[in-house]
Design a protein around this motif. Structure first.
Motif, PDB file in Angstrom:
ATOM      1  N   LEU A  26      97.034  23.120  24.377  1.00 13.72           N
ATOM      2  CA  LEU A  26      98.096  22.392  25.297  1.00 13.72           C
ATOM      3  C   LEU A  26      98.287  23.269  26.338  1.00 13.72           C
ATOM      4  N   PHE A  27      98.331  22.794  27.628  1.00 12.96           N
ATOM      5  CA  PHE A  27      98.441  23.655  28.959  1.00 12.96           C
ATOM      6  C   PHE A  27      99.924  23.099  29.519  1.00 12.96           C
ATOM      7  N   ARG A  28     100.592  24.086  30.207  1.00 17.32           N
ATOM      8  CA  ARG A  28     101.622  23.661  31.155  1.00 17.32           C
ATOM      9  C   ARG A  28     101.014  23.538  32.635  1.00 17.32           C
ATOM     10  N   VAL A  29     101.281  22.551  33.310  1.00 16.28           N
ATOM     11  CA  VAL A  29     100.579  22.574  34.774  1.00 16.28           C
ATOM     12  C   VAL A  29     101.751  22.967  35.655  1.00 16.28           C
ATOM     13  N   THR A  30     101.598  24.016  36.468  1.00 17.98           N
ATOM     14  CA  THR A  30     102.519  24.353  37.494  1.00 17.98           C
ATOM     15  C   THR A  30     101.717  24.562  38.691  1.00 17.98           C
ATOM     16  N   ASP A  31     102.505  24.505  39.795  1.00 18.14           N
ATOM     17  CA  ASP A  31     102.033  24.888  41.157  1.00 18.14           C
ATOM     18  C   ASP A  31     100.807  26.210  41.177  1.00 18.14           C
ATOM     19  N   SER A  32     101.123  27.261  40.428  1.00 18.52           N
ATOM     20  CA  SER A  32     100.118  28.440  40.329  1.00 18.52           C
ATOM     21  C   SER A  32      98.995  28.114  39.193  1.00 18.52           C
ATOM     22  N   GLY A  33      99.046  26.847  38.673  1.00 26.85           N
ATOM     23  CA  GLY A  33      97.660  26.437  37.721  1.00 26.85           C
ATOM     24  C   GLY A  33      98.241  26.278  36.338  1.00 26.85           C
ATOM     25  N   LEU A  34      97.230  26.613  35.337  1.00 27.68           N
ATOM     26  CA  LEU A  34      97.430  26.163  33.877  1.00 27.68           C
ATOM     27  C   LEU A  34      97.883  27.362  33.128  1.00 27.68           C
ATOM     28  N   THR A  35      99.023  27.113  32.304  1.00 31.84           N
ATOM     29  CA  THR A  35      99.073  28.266  31.485  1.00 31.84           C
ATOM     30  C   THR A  35      99.031  27.581  29.934  1.00 31.84           C
ATOM     31  N   TYR A  63     102.195  18.539  31.779  1.00 31.39           N
ATOM     32  CA  TYR A  63     101.434  19.103  30.863  1.00 31.39           C
ATOM     33  C   TYR A  63      99.885  18.707  30.820  1.00 31.39           C
ATOM     34  N   GLU A  64      98.995  19.251  29.988  1.00 29.92           N
ATOM     35  CA  GLU A  64      97.664  18.741  29.858  1.00 29.92           C
ATOM     36  C   GLU A  64      97.078  19.044  28.360  1.00 29.92           C
ATOM     37  N   LEU A  65      96.861  18.065  27.560  1.00 33.63           N
ATOM     38  CA  LEU A  65      96.237  18.335  26.453  1.00 33.63           C
ATOM     39  C   LEU A  65      94.737  18.228  26.844  1.00 33.63           C
ATOM     40  N   VAL A  66      94.019  18.962  25.881  1.00 31.04           N
ATOM     41  CA  VAL A  66      92.542  19.257  26.043  1.00 31.04           C
ATOM     42  C   VAL A  66      91.837  19.182  24.859  1.00 31.04           C
ATOM     43  N   PHE A  67      91.339  18.029  24.517  1.00 32.71           N
ATOM     44  CA  PHE A  67      90.536  17.710  23.209  1.00 32.71           C
ATOM     45  C   PHE A  67      89.128  17.961  23.160  1.00 32.71           C
ATOM     46  N   ASP A  68      88.671  18.873  22.096  1.00 28.76           N
ATOM     47  CA  ASP A  68      87.373  19.327  22.068  1.00 28.76           C
ATOM     48  C   ASP A  68      86.666  18.175  21.325  1.00 28.76           C
ATOM     49  N   ALA A  69      86.316  17.266  21.970  1.00 29.49           N
ATOM     50  CA  ALA A  69      85.670  16.052  21.262  1.00 29.49           C
ATOM     51  C   ALA A  69      84.374  16.279  21.111  1.00 29.49           C
ATOM     52  N   GLY A  70      83.545  17.095  21.959  1.00 22.44           N
ATOM     53  CA  GLY A  70      82.224  17.291  21.784  1.00 22.44           C
ATOM     54  C   GLY A  70      81.743  18.073  20.464  1.00 22.44           C
ATOM     55  N   ASP A  71      82.712  19.137  20.210  1.00 25.03           N
ATOM     56  CA  ASP A  71      82.558  19.816  18.873  1.00 25.03           C
ATOM     57  C   ASP A  71      82.571  18.929  17.684  1.00 25.03           C
ATOM     58  N   TYR A  72      83.752  18.027  17.697  1.00 25.01           N
ATOM     59  CA  TYR A  72      83.823  17.143  16.625  1.00 25.01           C
ATOM     60  C   TYR A  72      82.923  16.081  16.611  1.00 25.01           C
ATOM     61  N   LEU A  73      82.479  15.448  17.648  1.00 22.54           N
ATOM     62  CA  LEU A  73      81.341  14.610  17.641  1.00 22.54           C
ATOM     63  C   LEU A  73      80.001  15.143  16.921  1.00 22.54           C
ATOM     64  N   MET A  95     106.517  14.922  31.288  1.00 25.32           N
ATOM     65  CA  MET A  95     107.349  14.736  30.346  1.00 25.32           C
ATOM     66  C   MET A  95     108.798  14.658  31.129  1.00 25.32           C
ATOM     67  N   SER A  96     109.668  13.764  31.461  1.00 29.99           N
ATOM     68  CA  SER A  96     110.735  13.903  32.223  1.00 29.99           C
ATOM     69  C   SER A  96     112.064  14.225  31.405  1.00 29.99           C
ATOM     70  N   ASP A  97     112.093  13.325  30.343  1.00 35.82           N
ATOM     71  CA  ASP A  97     113.279  13.179  29.422  1.00 35.82           C
ATOM     72  C   ASP A  97     113.422  14.149  28.461  1.00 35.82           C
ATOM     73  N   PRO A  98     114.526  15.182  28.516  1.00 35.85           N
ATOM     74  CA  PRO A  98     114.542  16.338  27.703  1.00 35.85           C
ATOM     75  C   PRO A  98     114.971  16.087  26.360  1.00 35.85           C
ATOM     76  N   ASP A  99     115.383  14.554  26.197  1.00 33.69           N
ATOM     77  CA  ASP A  99     115.838  14.216  24.937  1.00 33.69           C
ATOM     78  C   ASP A  99     115.001  13.401  24.106  1.00 33.69           C
ATOM     79  N   ALA A 100     113.776  13.003  24.636  1.00 33.21           N
ATOM     80  CA  ALA A 100     112.867  12.303  24.137  1.00 33.21           C
ATOM     81  C   ALA A 100     111.830  13.026  23.249  1.00 33.21           C
ATOM     82  N   HIS A 101     111.399  11.915  22.327  1.00 34.50           N
ATOM     83  CA  HIS A 101     109.941  12.493  21.548  1.00 34.50           C
ATOM     84  C   HIS A 101     109.021  11.856  22.447  1.00 34.50           C
ATOM     85  N   TYR A 102     108.020  12.783  22.765  1.00 40.21           N
ATOM     86  CA  TYR A 102     106.894  12.252  23.432  1.00 40.21           C
ATOM     87  C   TYR A 102     105.555  12.500  22.458  1.00 40.21           C
TER      88      TYR A 102
END
Length: 119
Positions: A26-35, A63-73, A95-102
């Protein structure tokens, strides 16, 4: 502190089973890139053992979720010829709603995938 949080799971639509042992970042996406903020591996139910982004760490944003599908496959004998059609599967979302489950699941096969906002 916000109460929202993020979960995910992976279903292997080619086999009709949960995708166990699939690595996710899981990465957080900002103006300066991915963390990179979290790493997890799916359990026998195709889910992470805990939320990939717990309530205590939740912040609205992109945010960005990155799934390593290749190794699984490869591990499940579904890879086919190299180079594989699908290897790394990134899903970028907000994700915009601070009270929500995503919940952002991945439905995966060797030649396609889909996602949606779950509950």
């Amino acid at each position: 502190m916000a109460e929202g949080y993020l979960t995910t799971h992976v279903l292997d639509t080619a086999t009709g089973r949960p995708a166990a042992g699939l690595a996710i970042a899981l990465f957080r996406v900002t103006d300066s890139g991915l963390t990179r903020i979290a790493d997890a591996v799916t359990n026998a139910d195709g889910r992470t053992d805990t939320p990939i982004l717990p309530k205590a760490a939740f912040e609205p944003g992109t945010y960005e979720l990155v799934f390593d599908a290749g190794d699984y496959l490869r591990a499940t004998g579904q890879a086919g010829d190299e180079p594989m059609f699908l290897d790394i599967v990134p899903i970028r979302f907000g994700m915009s709603d601070p009270d929500a489950h995503y919940h952002v699941p991945l439905l995966l096969s060797p030649y396609g995938y889909s996602t949606y906002r779950g509950s």
